[in-house]
Design a protein around this motif. Structure first.
Motif, PDB file in Angstrom:
ATOM      1  N   LEU A   1       1.415  -3.761 -14.919  1.00  0.00           N
ATOM      2  CA  LEU A   1       0.326  -3.694 -13.947  1.00  0.00           C
ATOM      3  C   LEU A   1       0.610  -2.724 -12.801  1.00  0.00           C
ATOM      4  O   LEU A   1      -0.255  -2.483 -11.957  1.00  0.00           O
ATOM      5  N   LEU A   2       1.811  -2.150 -12.773  1.00  0.00           N
ATOM      6  CA  LEU A   2       2.170  -1.251 -11.664  1.00  0.00           C
ATOM      7  C   LEU A   2       1.219  -0.062 -11.519  1.00  0.00           C
ATOM      8  O   LEU A   2       0.820   0.282 -10.407  1.00  0.00           O
ATOM      9  N   PRO A   3       0.826   0.617 -12.613  1.00  0.00           N
ATOM     10  CA  PRO A   3      -0.136   1.718 -12.436  1.00  0.00           C
ATOM     11  C   PRO A   3      -1.457   1.251 -11.828  1.00  0.00           C
ATOM     12  O   PRO A   3      -2.056   1.971 -11.016  1.00  0.00           O
ATOM     13  N   SER A   4      -1.894   0.028 -12.179  1.00  0.00           N
ATOM     14  CA  SER A   4      -3.139  -0.494 -11.617  1.00  0.00           C
ATOM     15  C   SER A   4      -2.978  -0.830 -10.137  1.00  0.00           C
ATOM     16  O   SER A   4      -3.909  -0.661  -9.349  1.00  0.00           O
ATOM     17  N   ILE A   5      -1.790  -1.318  -9.759  1.00  0.00           N
ATOM     18  CA  ILE A   5      -1.536  -1.620  -8.346  1.00  0.00           C
ATOM     19  C   ILE A   5      -1.583  -0.339  -7.521  1.00  0.00           C
ATOM     20  O   ILE A   5      -2.192  -0.277  -6.447  1.00  0.00           O
ATOM     21  N   LYS A   6      -0.944   0.704  -8.038  1.00  0.00           N
ATOM     22  CA  LYS A   6      -0.967   1.989  -7.328  1.00  0.00           C
ATOM     23  C   LYS A   6      -2.378   2.544  -7.240  1.00  0.00           C
ATOM     24  O   LYS A   6      -2.806   3.036  -6.193  1.00  0.00           O
ATOM     25  N   LEU A  46       0.819  -1.208   0.000  1.00  0.00           N
ATOM     26  CA  LEU A  46       0.000   0.000   0.000  1.00  0.00           C
ATOM     27  C   LEU A  46       0.855   1.261   0.000  1.00  0.00           C
ATOM     28  O   LEU A  46       0.398   2.333  -0.393  1.00  0.00           O
ATOM     29  N   GLY A  47       2.110   1.133   0.444  1.00  0.00           N
ATOM     30  CA  GLY A  47       3.018   2.278   0.431  1.00  0.00           C
ATOM     31  C   GLY A  47       3.364   2.765  -0.957  1.00  0.00           C
ATOM     32  O   GLY A  47       3.963   3.823  -1.111  1.00  0.00           O
ATOM     33  N   ILE A  48       2.959   2.013  -1.975  1.00  0.00           N
ATOM     34  CA  ILE A  48       3.235   2.414  -3.352  1.00  0.00           C
ATOM     35  C   ILE A  48       2.517   3.708  -3.711  1.00  0.00           C
ATOM     36  O   ILE A  48       2.896   4.408  -4.653  1.00  0.00           O
ATOM     37  N   THR A  49       1.477   4.059  -2.944  1.00  0.00           N
ATOM     38  CA  THR A  49       0.744   5.302  -3.218  1.00  0.00           C
ATOM     39  C   THR A  49       1.592   6.541  -2.985  1.00  0.00           C
ATOM     40  O   THR A  49       1.306   7.605  -3.528  1.00  0.00           O
ATOM     41  N   SER A  50       2.623   6.420  -2.158  1.00  0.00           N
ATOM     42  CA  SER A  50       3.463   7.588  -1.851  1.00  0.00           C
ATOM     43  C   SER A  50       4.520   7.837  -2.914  1.00  0.00           C
ATOM     44  O   SER A  50       5.259   8.821  -2.834  1.00  0.00           O
ATOM     45  N   LEU A  51       4.610   6.949  -3.905  1.00  0.00           N
ATOM     46  CA  LEU A  51       5.626   7.086  -4.949  1.00  0.00           C
ATOM     47  C   LEU A  51       5.073   7.867  -6.130  1.00  0.00           C
ATOM     48  O   LEU A  51       3.885   7.815  -6.425  1.00  0.00           O
ATOM     49  N   PRO A 105       6.286   3.110   5.169  1.00  0.00           N
ATOM     50  CA  PRO A 105       5.377   2.159   4.537  1.00  0.00           C
ATOM     51  C   PRO A 105       4.225   1.748   5.433  1.00  0.00           C
ATOM     52  O   PRO A 105       3.446   0.903   5.063  1.00  0.00           O
ATOM     53  N   GLU A 106       4.143   2.318   6.639  1.00  0.00           N
ATOM     54  CA  GLU A 106       3.114   1.895   7.585  1.00  0.00           C
ATOM     55  C   GLU A 106       1.804   2.614   7.282  1.00  0.00           C
ATOM     56  O   GLU A 106       1.357   3.488   8.018  1.00  0.00           O
ATOM     57  N   MET A 156      10.774   3.236 -11.262  1.00  0.00           N
ATOM     58  CA  MET A 156      11.717   2.907 -10.195  1.00  0.00           C
ATOM     59  C   MET A 156      12.274   1.497 -10.326  1.00  0.00           C
ATOM     60  O   MET A 156      13.327   1.190  -9.767  1.00  0.00           O
ATOM     61  N   GLY A 157      11.560   0.640 -11.052  1.00  0.00           N
ATOM     62  CA  GLY A 157      11.991  -0.751 -11.128  1.00  0.00           C
ATOM     63  C   GLY A 157      11.419  -1.549  -9.978  1.00  0.00           C
ATOM     64  O   GLY A 157      11.313  -1.049  -8.852  1.00  0.00           O
ATOM     65  N   CYS A 158      11.056  -2.790 -10.242  1.00  0.00           N
ATOM     66  CA  CYS A 158      10.365  -3.603  -9.241  1.00  0.00           C
ATOM     67  C   CYS A 158      11.179  -3.819  -7.971  1.00  0.00           C
ATOM     68  O   CYS A 158      10.628  -3.911  -6.875  1.00  0.00           O
ATOM     69  N   SER A 159      12.500  -3.895  -8.094  1.00  0.00           N
ATOM     70  CA  SER A 159      13.357  -4.190  -6.942  1.00  0.00           C
ATOM     71  C   SER A 159      13.356  -3.061  -5.914  1.00  0.00           C
ATOM     72  O   SER A 159      13.684  -3.290  -4.746  1.00  0.00           O
ATOM     73  N   ASN A 160      13.028  -1.857  -6.329  1.00  0.00           N
ATOM     74  CA  ASN A 160      13.084  -0.700  -5.429  1.00  0.00           C
ATOM     75  C   ASN A 160      11.733  -0.320  -4.840  1.00  0.00           C
ATOM     76  O   ASN A 160      11.629   0.695  -4.155  1.00  0.00           O
ATOM     77  N   LEU A 161      10.707  -1.109  -5.103  1.00  0.00           N
ATOM     78  CA  LEU A 161       9.370  -0.792  -4.628  1.00  0.00           C
ATOM     79  C   LEU A 161       9.086  -1.478  -3.297  1.00  0.00           C
ATOM     80  O   LEU A 161       9.702  -2.492  -2.965  1.00  0.00           O
ATOM     81  N   PRO A 162       8.157  -0.938  -2.490  1.00  0.00           N
ATOM     82  CA  PRO A 162       7.805  -1.551  -1.197  1.00  0.00           C
ATOM     83  C   PRO A 162       6.962  -2.807  -1.391  1.00  0.00           C
ATOM     84  O   PRO A 162       5.755  -2.822  -1.116  1.00  0.00           O
ATOM     85  N   LEU A 163       7.597  -3.878  -1.867  1.00  0.00           N
ATOM     86  CA  LEU A 163       6.905  -5.129  -2.147  1.00  0.00           C
ATOM     87  C   LEU A 163       7.654  -6.289  -1.495  1.00  0.00           C
ATOM     88  O   LEU A 163       8.849  -6.187  -1.200  1.00  0.00           O
ATOM     89  N   THR A 164       6.957  -7.387  -1.261  1.00  0.00           N
ATOM     90  CA  THR A 164       7.610  -8.593  -0.780  1.00  0.00           C
ATOM     91  C   THR A 164       8.370  -9.238  -1.942  1.00  0.00           C
ATOM     92  O   THR A 164       8.201  -8.848  -3.100  1.00  0.00           O
ATOM     93  N   ASN A 165       9.177 -10.241  -1.627  1.00  0.00           N
ATOM     94  CA  ASN A 165       9.941 -10.912  -2.687  1.00  0.00           C
ATOM     95  C   ASN A 165       9.017 -11.556  -3.711  1.00  0.00           C
ATOM     96  O   ASN A 165       9.276 -11.503  -4.915  1.00  0.00           O
TER      97      ASN A 165
END
Length: 339
Positions: free
Chosen positions: A66-71, A34-39, A98-99, A45-54
């Motif tokens: 699909l990143l724009p849809s996730i945001k 959900l922290g992706i909204t602050s980006l 990210p909280e 940024m590339g998937c590796s730098n996003l607040p996501l699990t492995n």
């Protein structure tokens, strides 16, 4: 089959006593995205730098489009949560990245149930909308209905029905699958509850779908109609989930340990460590008996009243030629805020 939102006791779930020290590690897999909204532009940024699990990063690398849809799904969920709870004691408090929801996502309460449901629903809604808009190659419109209908009644299926099944599939893959193998010992019950409520959110989007039609015929006679299935606005989905929240079922607690209510002088209303801001300073309605009323919202602590002066333009008239002349009007309003 229709399901119901469930919720557990505060820090309790079924047979388990969960400690605050272990919960953040457990819950991180399901909500940190959900922290992706602050980006700004997450796809740059590339998937590796996003607040996501492995697991989510791996899925992101396979489906970066699909990143724009996730945001957008996260934004929809957070906005709707705030809208549905704006007049209640807990007004969907969100902390800094990210909280996003902080402690409330680890507490096992009714509010936790709503958050899991609305975030899963938000992702379904945004992904499905993107499919219908033609933004992705592996999904578009739902063509399974086309060719059917009732010619005798003057209508048939056509147009672009929303492909909700792809949105549901991705929401499960992105949210539920990310939680697998991440739980600590003794947390299976809370995981099951959260997954159940996420599924409730997905089903809500499908349940709230409606049928739209367009008329065809000479001079608008509507001799024949072309119809298609479309998702309702996310506001309607949020209202549906809020109704389920109000009528939710509590998970039974079979533990022997009882939770004692603290004496009034020992209670701490705000607790910044766990993200509970309290209701001090919140505006309330003195005449309401509902959740926005000063008695309930202020937790019986009372309220302060102060007068607010409003100045605005009024009685505006157009003067030829060419300007608008207005008076300057003042009004005084009583505003009540919790002590």
């Amino acid at each position: 089959m229709e399901t119901e939102v469930t919720f557990g006791l505060h820090r309790l779930c079924l047979l388990l006593m969960l400690t605050a020290s272990t919960l953040p590690y457990y819950s991180q897999g399901s909500w940190v995205w959900l922290g992706i909204t602050s980006l700004g532009v997450p796809e740059k940024m590339g998937c590796s730098n996003l607040p996501l699990t492995n697991r989510q990063k791996d899925l992101c690398k396979r489906k970066p489009y699909l990143l724009p849809s996730i945001k957008e799904g996260a934004r929809l969920a957070i906005h709707e949560c705030k809208s549905q709870f704006k007049h209640e004691r807990w007004n969907c408090t969100t902390g800094a990245h990210p909280e996003v929801f902080g402690y409330e996502l680890t507490s096992g309460t009714k509010e936790t149930a709503f958050i899991y449901a609305v975030t899963a629903a938000g992702l379904v809604h945004s992904v499905t909308r993107s499919c219908s808009a033609g933004n992705m190659t592996e999904c578009s419109c739902d063509t399974s209905l086309q060719g059917g209908g009732s010619p005798s009644e003057g209508w048939h299926w056509g147009g672009c029905s929303d492909d909700i099944q792809y949105g549901i599939w991705f929401s499960r893959k992105f949210i539920d699958h990310a939680m697998k193998n991440m739980t600590l010992k003794g947390q299976d019950a809370l995981l099951t509850m959260n997954q159940h409520n996420s599924e409730v959110g997905r089903q809500a989007v499908g349940k709230m779908m409606s049928t739209d039609c367009r008329c065809h015929g000479v001079s608008g006679s509507c001799a024949v109609k072309t119809c298609w299935k479309t998702m309702s606005s996310f506001e309607k989905v949020g209202s549906f989930l809020k109704d389920r929240y109000e009528n939710s079922i509590q998970v039974l607690d079979r533990s022997k340990k009882k939770v004692r209510r603290k004496e009034k002088e020992q209670r701490k209303f705000p607790d910044q460590k766990v993200g509970i801001s309290g209701t001090r300073g919140r505006e309330c309605n003195r005449t309401s008996s509902g959740p926005d009323g000063c008695n309930l919202l202020c937790c019986g602590r009372g309220y302060n009243t102060h007068v607010v002066r409003h100045v605005e333009r009024c009685e505006c008239k157009f003067v030829w030629c060419c300007y608008v002349r207005c008076r300057r009007c003042e009004s005084m309003t009583d505003v009540h805020t919790c002590k």
